[in-house]
Write a protein that holds these residues in place. Sequence first.
Motif, PDB file in Angstrom:
ATOM      1  N   PHE A  32       0.842  -1.184   0.000  1.00  0.00           N
ATOM      2  CA  PHE A  32       0.000   0.000   0.000  1.00  0.00           C
ATOM      3  C   PHE A  32       0.884   1.243   0.000  1.00  0.00           C
ATOM      4  O   PHE A  32       2.047   1.189   0.422  1.00  0.00           O
ATOM      5  N   VAL A  33       0.325   2.354  -0.446  1.00  0.00           N
ATOM      6  CA  VAL A  33       1.124   3.577  -0.573  1.00  0.00           C
ATOM      7  C   VAL A  33       1.623   4.067   0.790  1.00  0.00           C
ATOM      8  O   VAL A  33       2.612   4.809   0.858  1.00  0.00           O
ATOM      9  N   GLU A  34       0.978   3.645   1.873  1.00  0.00           N
ATOM     10  CA  GLU A  34       1.416   4.081   3.199  1.00  0.00           C
ATOM     11  C   GLU A  34       2.691   3.369   3.647  1.00  0.00           C
ATOM     12  O   GLU A  34       3.365   3.822   4.577  1.00  0.00           O
ATOM     13  N   ILE A  69       6.930  -5.216  -0.062  1.00  0.00           N
ATOM     14  CA  ILE A  69       7.408  -6.560   0.233  1.00  0.00           C
ATOM     15  C   ILE A  69       7.791  -7.206  -1.097  1.00  0.00           C
ATOM     16  O   ILE A  69       7.229  -6.878  -2.142  1.00  0.00           O
ATOM     17  N   LYS A  70       8.757  -8.098  -1.049  1.00  0.00           N
ATOM     18  CA  LYS A  70       9.184  -8.818  -2.248  1.00  0.00           C
ATOM     19  C   LYS A  70       8.797 -10.278  -2.104  1.00  0.00           C
ATOM     20  O   LYS A  70       9.107 -10.917  -1.092  1.00  0.00           O
ATOM     21  N   VAL A  71       8.121 -10.776  -3.115  1.00  0.00           N
ATOM     22  CA  VAL A  71       7.681 -12.173  -3.119  1.00  0.00           C
ATOM     23  C   VAL A  71       8.154 -12.829  -4.401  1.00  0.00           C
ATOM     24  O   VAL A  71       7.949 -12.298  -5.491  1.00  0.00           O
ATOM     25  N   MET A 106      -0.993 -11.104  -0.830  1.00  0.00           N
ATOM     26  CA  MET A 106      -1.989 -10.332  -0.074  1.00  0.00           C
ATOM     27  C   MET A 106      -1.922 -10.671   1.412  1.00  0.00           C
ATOM     28  O   MET A 106      -1.995  -9.784   2.277  1.00  0.00           O
ATOM     29  N   ASN A 107      -1.762 -11.953   1.727  1.00  0.00           N
ATOM     30  CA  ASN A 107      -1.670 -12.361   3.130  1.00  0.00           C
ATOM     31  C   ASN A 107      -0.427 -11.778   3.793  1.00  0.00           C
ATOM     32  O   ASN A 107      -0.462 -11.389   4.968  1.00  0.00           O
ATOM     33  N   GLU A 108       0.672 -11.713   3.044  1.00  0.00           N
ATOM     34  CA  GLU A 108       1.903 -11.145   3.578  1.00  0.00           C
ATOM     35  C   GLU A 108       1.729  -9.653   3.861  1.00  0.00           C
ATOM     36  O   GLU A 108       2.210  -9.135   4.873  1.00  0.00           O
ATOM     37  N   ILE A 109       1.069  -8.951   2.956  1.00  0.00           N
ATOM     38  CA  ILE A 109       0.866  -7.505   3.131  1.00  0.00           C
ATOM     39  C   ILE A 109      -0.059  -7.218   4.305  1.00  0.00           C
ATOM     40  O   ILE A 109       0.182  -6.316   5.109  1.00  0.00           O
ATOM     41  N   LEU A 110      -1.135  -8.003   4.421  1.00  0.00           N
ATOM     42  CA  LEU A 110      -2.184  -7.736   5.411  1.00  0.00           C
ATOM     43  C   LEU A 110      -1.999  -8.498   6.718  1.00  0.00           C
ATOM     44  O   LEU A 110      -2.844  -8.413   7.607  1.00  0.00           O
ATOM     45  N   ASN A 111      -0.895  -9.267   6.824  1.00  0.00           N
ATOM     46  CA  ASN A 111      -0.673 -10.094   8.017  1.00  0.00           C
ATOM     47  C   ASN A 111      -1.859 -11.015   8.292  1.00  0.00           C
ATOM     48  O   ASN A 111      -2.383 -11.085   9.412  1.00  0.00           O
ATOM     49  N   ASN A 112      -2.294 -11.679   7.216  1.00  0.00           N
ATOM     50  CA  ASN A 112      -3.372 -12.671   7.269  1.00  0.00           C
ATOM     51  C   ASN A 112      -4.751 -12.081   7.567  1.00  0.00           C
ATOM     52  O   ASN A 112      -5.696 -12.824   7.829  1.00  0.00           O
ATOM     53  N   LYS A 113      -4.881 -10.759   7.514  1.00  0.00           N
ATOM     54  CA  LYS A 113      -6.201 -10.144   7.634  1.00  0.00           C
ATOM     55  C   LYS A 113      -6.909 -10.204   6.290  1.00  0.00           C
ATOM     56  O   LYS A 113      -6.274 -10.304   5.243  1.00  0.00           O
ATOM     57  N   GLU A 114      -8.216 -10.119   6.306  1.00  0.00           N
ATOM     58  CA  GLU A 114      -8.988 -10.208   5.068  1.00  0.00           C
ATOM     59  C   GLU A 114      -8.944  -8.883   4.313  1.00  0.00           C
ATOM     60  O   GLU A 114      -9.044  -7.807   4.907  1.00  0.00           O
TER      61      GLU A 114
END
Length: 404
Positions: A19-21, A26-28, A80-88
């Motif tokens: 996200f821009v914030e 992250i690199k995957v 997406m899970n990595e970015i959101l820490n497993n949040k939906e």
Amino acid sequence: MNTQHLVFDNGSYNIKAGFVEQERPIKVQNAISKARDGHLYIGNDFQSSSSYSGLVFKRPHDQGHLVSWECEKPIWDYTMNEILNNKELDANSVHLTLTETPFQLPQLSMNTDQIVFEEFGFHSFYRCPSPSLAPWGFSDVSKVSDFALVIDSGYNATWIMPMIYQRVYWQGVKKLPIGGAVLDGLLKEMISFRHYDVSDEPSLVTTIKEKTCFLAQNFKESLQSRKSNSCEFILPDFKTTKVGYVKTKNTPVDTDAQSLKLFDERFSVPEALYHADIIFDNIASNSAPIQTASFKSLTDLVVQSIMSCPEVSRPLLSANILASGGTAKLPGFMERLRSELTKELPSDWLVQFKENGIDLEESNWFGGRALASSDIVNTVSISKKEYFEHGSNWCQKQFGFKNL
């Protein structure tokens, strides 16, 4: 509605996303890997394996084109899970900025649009070639030049893309089909022929390339002094190291450690960017068409790209060159290209690389973040409502390259 902006630099080797914030993406690893015991790993999960030896990578890209969403979809879910820490993820409130290869086949782009809106359900969407974001990667947006020549050297190819008033000048876009994948293959062949068989060790070969290879400023002189350019690479023993490292004077080394002494391989492999015939040195002599073919070098294509642009813009492009991509991180990349271009372009033209202090592999993502933070992104994006109203061809009309 408070819209979040998500930037996906969907590279064929690594995905850079966030996200821009976020301060950094992250690199995957954009691949699904399979170990010798049959275990499957998605994205970066293979790093948890006790051994990288024998890993086989399946990538959703072929020749830079995203051809397999069956492979890409689980990697995106993992990312997406990595970015959101497993949040939906609430995709209904997210704007997506997504990169693709220049001249992506229209049907493949339409497949992507369908996944973005119909599978993930993003609120709005902007799709563009990855190199086109590089000029936006400066922290001071006022430094974004109206004229920029982007040299994006990634995994599958090296793209030369002129940008005039922040728009791609498609007539000047050129492609050198040599990138990290070709250099990995060439290094693998050299090491397997001269030292050990590493044909089943793609991860190891990539590590050796990244840690030891460089662009020689004068190839012939470097070849004559090949011994002075030698280095010793300690191979992984999967106890003290899983990836290996370069031996230095102060590096303590186990007496049982296996090593690899590299000489001209270090600079002969990247030299393929300027002398593609290096790749075909070991092809059988009966391959006459290939042996006698004339291959363009990176310098030739950059000059052709500049000369394809309007005359008034040419010296401005040569004075505002931006490098991006993982292969461009090889030591000496910019210095060598600057030297070669100075010889080929008019003497009164300035040949200059602009640097923004950002990791070259991440520079396109930072450019996408700056663009997504500006008001401009709203004028070039397509909403989910517009997509369903106008049909799948609508995105291609808005985002696709202009027919030349």
